[in-house]
Design a protein around this motif. Structure first.
Motif, PDB file in Angstrom:
ATOM      1  N   LYS A  51    -119.956 -69.951 -95.270  1.00  0.00           N
ATOM      2  CA  LYS A  51    -119.681 -69.664 -93.524  1.00  0.00           C
ATOM      3  C   LYS A  51    -120.209 -68.471 -92.901  1.00  0.00           C
ATOM      4  N   LYS A  52    -120.676 -67.472 -93.888  1.00  0.00           N
ATOM      5  CA  LYS A  52    -120.975 -66.225 -93.593  1.00  0.00           C
ATOM      6  C   LYS A  52    -122.680 -66.192 -93.308  1.00  0.00           C
ATOM      7  N   ILE A  53    -123.264 -67.606 -93.634  1.00  0.00           N
ATOM      8  CA  ILE A  53    -124.696 -67.541 -93.568  1.00  0.00           C
ATOM      9  C   ILE A  53    -125.094 -68.003 -92.059  1.00  0.00           C
ATOM     10  N   GLN A  54    -125.891 -67.345 -91.384  1.00  0.00           N
ATOM     11  CA  GLN A  54    -126.629 -67.498 -90.182  1.00  0.00           C
ATOM     12  C   GLN A  54    -127.618 -68.709 -90.453  1.00  0.00           C
ATOM     13  N   ILE A  55    -127.544 -69.907 -90.322  1.00  0.00           N
ATOM     14  CA  ILE A  55    -128.697 -70.903 -90.341  1.00  0.00           C
ATOM     15  C   ILE A  55    -129.678 -70.952 -89.302  1.00  0.00           C
ATOM     16  N   ASP A  72    -133.556 -73.817-107.050  1.00  0.00           N
ATOM     17  CA  ASP A  72    -134.375 -72.717-107.492  1.00  0.00           C
ATOM     18  C   ASP A  72    -133.535 -71.416-107.300  1.00  0.00           C
ATOM     19  N   PHE A  73    -132.933 -71.068-106.159  1.00  0.00           N
ATOM     20  CA  PHE A  73    -131.941 -69.949-106.279  1.00  0.00           C
ATOM     21  C   PHE A  73    -130.568 -70.272-105.917  1.00  0.00           C
ATOM     22  N   ILE A  74    -129.771 -69.242-106.542  1.00  0.00           N
ATOM     23  CA  ILE A  74    -128.391 -69.432-106.341  1.00  0.00           C
ATOM     24  C   ILE A  74    -128.027 -69.563-104.731  1.00  0.00           C
ATOM     25  N   TYR A  75    -128.798 -68.682-103.985  1.00  0.00           N
ATOM     26  CA  TYR A  75    -128.576 -68.514-102.557  1.00  0.00           C
ATOM     27  C   TYR A  75    -128.994 -69.847-101.866  1.00  0.00           C
ATOM     28  N   ASP A  76    -129.730 -70.828-102.193  1.00  0.00           N
ATOM     29  CA  ASP A  76    -130.130 -71.906-101.649  1.00  0.00           C
ATOM     30  C   ASP A  76    -128.939 -73.010-101.793  1.00  0.00           C
ATOM     31  N   ALA A  77    -127.818 -72.977-102.727  1.00  0.00           N
ATOM     32  CA  ALA A  77    -126.894 -73.713-102.964  1.00  0.00           C
ATOM     33  C   ALA A  77    -125.995 -73.488-101.696  1.00  0.00           C
ATOM     34  N   PHE A  78    -125.715 -72.169-101.492  1.00  0.00           N
ATOM     35  CA  PHE A  78    -124.726 -71.453-100.347  1.00  0.00           C
ATOM     36  C   PHE A  78    -125.251 -72.223 -99.074  1.00  0.00           C
ATOM     37  N   GLU A  79    -126.582 -71.790 -98.767  1.00  0.00           N
ATOM     38  CA  GLU A  79    -127.290 -72.337 -97.681  1.00  0.00           C
ATOM     39  C   GLU A  79    -127.390 -73.775 -97.477  1.00  0.00           C
ATOM     40  N   ALA A  80    -127.533 -74.691 -98.601  1.00  0.00           N
ATOM     41  CA  ALA A  80    -127.157 -76.040 -98.215  1.00  0.00           C
ATOM     42  C   ALA A  80    -125.731 -76.441 -98.027  1.00  0.00           C
ATOM     43  N   VAL A  81    -124.888 -75.773 -98.738  1.00  0.00           N
ATOM     44  CA  VAL A  81    -123.432 -76.079 -98.079  1.00  0.00           C
ATOM     45  C   VAL A  81    -123.126 -75.585 -96.394  1.00  0.00           C
ATOM     46  N   ALA A  82    -123.762 -74.609 -96.324  1.00  0.00           N
ATOM     47  CA  ALA A  82    -123.572 -74.245 -94.748  1.00  0.00           C
ATOM     48  C   ALA A  82    -124.392 -75.192 -93.946  1.00  0.00           C
ATOM     49  N   ILE A  83    -125.534 -75.716 -94.300  1.00  0.00           N
ATOM     50  CA  ILE A  83    -126.235 -76.728 -93.417  1.00  0.00           C
ATOM     51  C   ILE A  83    -125.314 -78.262 -93.353  1.00  0.00           C
ATOM     52  N   LYS A  84    -125.178 -78.499 -94.616  1.00  0.00           N
ATOM     53  CA  LYS A  84    -124.866 -79.908 -94.978  1.00  0.00           C
ATOM     54  C   LYS A  84    -123.143 -80.077 -95.274  1.00  0.00           C
TER      55      LYS A  84
END
Length: 270
Positions: A170-174, A135-147
């Motif tokens: 890698k800059k995202i704090q999950i 739904d959001f571009i950011y969600d793709a980056f967050e998904a990569v950060a997690i999985k």
């Protein structure tokens, strides 16, 4: 009500919008819609709060950003009226998260554009592919950060793009959920301490997107802490660990009790 140019897009009835307060008057406030090219709309004093309002600026001030709800749209006359009092706490929270995701996603794509030397059309193509799944571009980056980058495998992105997304992710704090319990364990055998240590060690470590840690509090108490990306995963891992410990201790004629402690949100990386 304020007239808005017919050539400009209008928000939908019931939509939650981010606005910037432009001018406060005795009968309400004129605001600009941040997501609609700063179009002007109106917030009437009766839609600011329930009851009598002594001072409007107690609720909205010039240059302030706030979250409002669209309560009237007149496409023919291009007029938009808004409400503050009809916005729920959950709607406000959700909208702020949405805006932050949009901003962060746009910032990430700007970095990738510069890093790879892409033009706007190439970036738009990447965004369209990401939108097929997220739904959001950011969600793709967050998904990569997690999985990890494998979550993008179905999007037909170039290896260099996936690599760039992974680097920025890698800059995202999950945020992670931490659930804990206090254990009371006794094994009245000569090697009871060793048995307890071996049983507790057998459940420690990372598994299925969760991490289990056990610390010594003071005989006969130990604290088990499970960290995971959400409460459901953390709770499942905690219950499985507790059941395994209980079964092993009781097989060795020991006693086992546990007391749940308050869960909390952390930014610990697994």
């Amino acid at each position: 009500m304020v007239s808005i140019s017919d050539t400009k897009k209008l928000p939908e009835l019931g939509e939650i919008v981010i606005v910037t307060v432009k001018e406060v008057t005795g009968h309400g406030a004129y605001v600009t819609l941040d997501e609609y090219d700063n179009l002007t709309a109106f917030l009437h004093i009766s839609e600011i709060a329930t009851g009598w309002i002594r001072n409007i600026e107690r609720y909205v001030k010039p240059k302030q950003k706030t979250v409002l709800k669209v309560i009237r749209v007149n496409p023919t006359r291009s007029e938009v009226d808004l409400s503050l009092k009809q916005v729920t706490g959950e709607e406000k929270k959700s909208k702020i998260i949405e805006v932050k995701k949009d901003e962060k996603g746009a910032n990430f794509m700007d970095i990738i554009k510069t890093k790879l030397g892409y033009d706007l059309n190439q970036i738009k193509e990447i965004e369209e592919k990401i939108a097929q799944k997220y739904d959001f571009i950011y969600d793709a980056f967050e998904a990569v950060a997690i999985k990890g980058p494998d979550v993008l495998a179905s999007l037909d992105l170039k290896p260099e793009v996936i690599e760039a997304i992974e680097a920025e992710s890698k800059k995202i704090q999950i945020p992670h959920i931490e659930v804990r319990a206090l254990l009371e364990i006794t094994v009245r055998k000569g090697n009871g301490i060793d048995i307890i240590k071996n049983v507790l060690s057998s459940v420690e470590g990372s598994k299925n997107n969760s991490k289990v840690d056990i610390t010594y509090v003071g005989a006969p108490r130990y604290r088990i802490t499970v960290t995971a990306e959400n409460f459901k995963i953390a709770e499942k891992a905690l219950n499985q660990a507790i059941e395994k410990i209980k079964t092993s201790i009781e097989k060795n004629s020991g006693t086992f009790k546990f007391l749940r402690e308050e869960s909390k949100k952390t930014h610990t990386n697994i």
